[in-house]
Write an enzyme that holds these catalytic residues in place. Structure first.
Site, PDB file in Angstrom:
ATOM      1  N   GLY A  19       0.787  -1.313  -0.127  1.00 34.77           N
ATOM      2  CA  GLY A  19       0.060   0.042  -0.061  1.00 34.77           C
ATOM      3  C   GLY A  19       0.835   1.325  -0.008  1.00 34.77           C
ATOM      4  N   HIS A 115     -13.546   0.851   0.520  1.00 32.87           N
ATOM      5  CA  HIS A 115     -13.532  -0.227  -0.513  1.00 32.87           C
ATOM      6  C   HIS A 115     -13.527   0.916  -1.866  1.00 32.87           C
ATOM      7  CE1 HIS A 115     -13.662  -3.723  -2.898  1.00 32.87           C
ATOM      8  NE2 HIS A 115     -14.600  -3.087  -3.858  1.00 32.87           N
TER       9      HIS A 115
HETATM   10  C1  GRF Z   1      -7.664   2.048  -1.303  1.00 31.35           C
HETATM   11  O1  GRF Z   1      -8.062   2.147  -2.649  1.00 31.35           O
HETATM   12  C2  GRF Z   1      -8.505   1.558  -0.553  1.00 31.35           C
HETATM   13  O2  GRF Z   1      -9.774   1.700  -1.026  1.00 31.35           O
HETATM   14  C3  GRF Z   1      -8.299  -0.053  -0.812  1.00 31.35           C
HETATM   15  O3  GRF Z   1      -6.915  -0.153  -0.803  1.00 31.35           O
HETATM   16  C4  GRF Z   1      -6.357   1.009  -1.198  1.00 31.35           C
HETATM   17  C5  GRF Z   1      -5.129   1.565  -0.335  1.00 31.35           C
HETATM   18  O4  GRF Z   1      -4.527   2.760  -0.963  1.00 31.35           O
HETATM   19  N1  GRF Z   1      -8.904  -0.781   0.551  1.00 31.35           N
HETATM   20  P1  GRF Z   1      -3.554   3.573  -0.008  1.00 31.35           P
HETATM   21  O5  GRF Z   1      -2.477   2.449   0.360  1.00 31.35           O
HETATM   22  O6  GRF Z   1      -4.270   4.042   1.256  1.00 31.35           O
HETATM   23  O7  GRF Z   1      -2.960   4.450  -0.889  1.00 31.35           O
END
Ligand code: GRF
Length: 200
Positions: A19, A115
């Site tokens: 992430g 989500h």
């Molecule tokens: C986001 O798009 C969220 O909706 C999903 O995972 C992604 C995380 O993105 N559950 P980030 O690491 O916060 O940029």
């Protein structure tokens, strides 16, 4: 949920190894900008090289490495941390694993997830990241969106607490949809969490 006027809500943010941490940053910025009594008491990432680790360092947020796939004791460690840190709510932000019913019951605090689509459409086991936006793009939908929901022991399944539509009629690729939806994620997650904490 009981709250005295002096209490600061303490939340934990769970992420993965890949992430970007953009939602974590957006949560931090929103609570700070609006001087809200919400503290990100700790975050987790699934490996020490995750971008979130550096981000937490910059933001001065303790970040623990909890690897659900490798560590069978992951939920017990998370439970201990939540209890030690007196966490009021867990916010998932890119966390990729299921939490068991037994963990959810034992921890006894709400767990929310964000989500990048309009659940119940485009949710479920492999529906994460670009998989979601590719499916939306291929479907020809002109509207996508963001959903914040309570977490249960299935993927993207618990009751929806906030949902907002995003017009994607001008998007020419899944990447364009992803960018537009992410912008909206950053706007809605923090207020949804704050409202939820205060209304419980
Ligand atoms: C986001 O798009 C969220 O909706 C999903 O995972 C992604 C995380 O993105 N559950 P980030 O690491 O916060 O940029």
């Amino acid at each position: 949920m009981e709250r005295t006027s002096l209490k600061t809500w303490r939340i934990a943010v769970l992420t993965s190894g890949a992430g970007r941490g953009s939602n974590l940053q957006a949560l931090y910025d929103y609570f700070k900008k609006h001087s809200l009594p919400v503290e990100i008491a700790f975050a987790t990432a699934s490996n020490k090289n995750a971008p979130v680790v550096q981000l937490c360092d910059k933001l001065n947020i303790p970040c623990y490495i909890l690897a659900p796939r490798k560590d069978k004791d992951f939920e017990n460690r998370l439970l201990e941390l939540c209890q030690q840190e007196k966490i009021d709510l867990i916010a998932l932000a890119g966390f990729m694993n299921l939490l068991s019913s037994s963990f959810l019951e034992k921890v006894g605090i709400p767990v929310l997830n964000i989500h990048p689509a309009l659940l119940p459409k485009y949710g479920g086991k492999m529906m994460y990241g670009m998989n979601v936006h590719k499916a939306v793009f291929e479907s020809g939908d002109k509207v996508s969106g963001v959903t914040v929901h309570l977490v249960d022991n299935q993927y993207d399944n618990g009751p929806i607490i906030a949902q907002i539509k995003v017009d994607i009629s001008d998007c020419k690729s899944p990447e364009e949809i992803a960018a537009k939806v992410l912008e909206m994620e950053h706007q809605i997650y923090a207020p949804a969490i704050y409202k939820f904490l205060n209304e419980r």
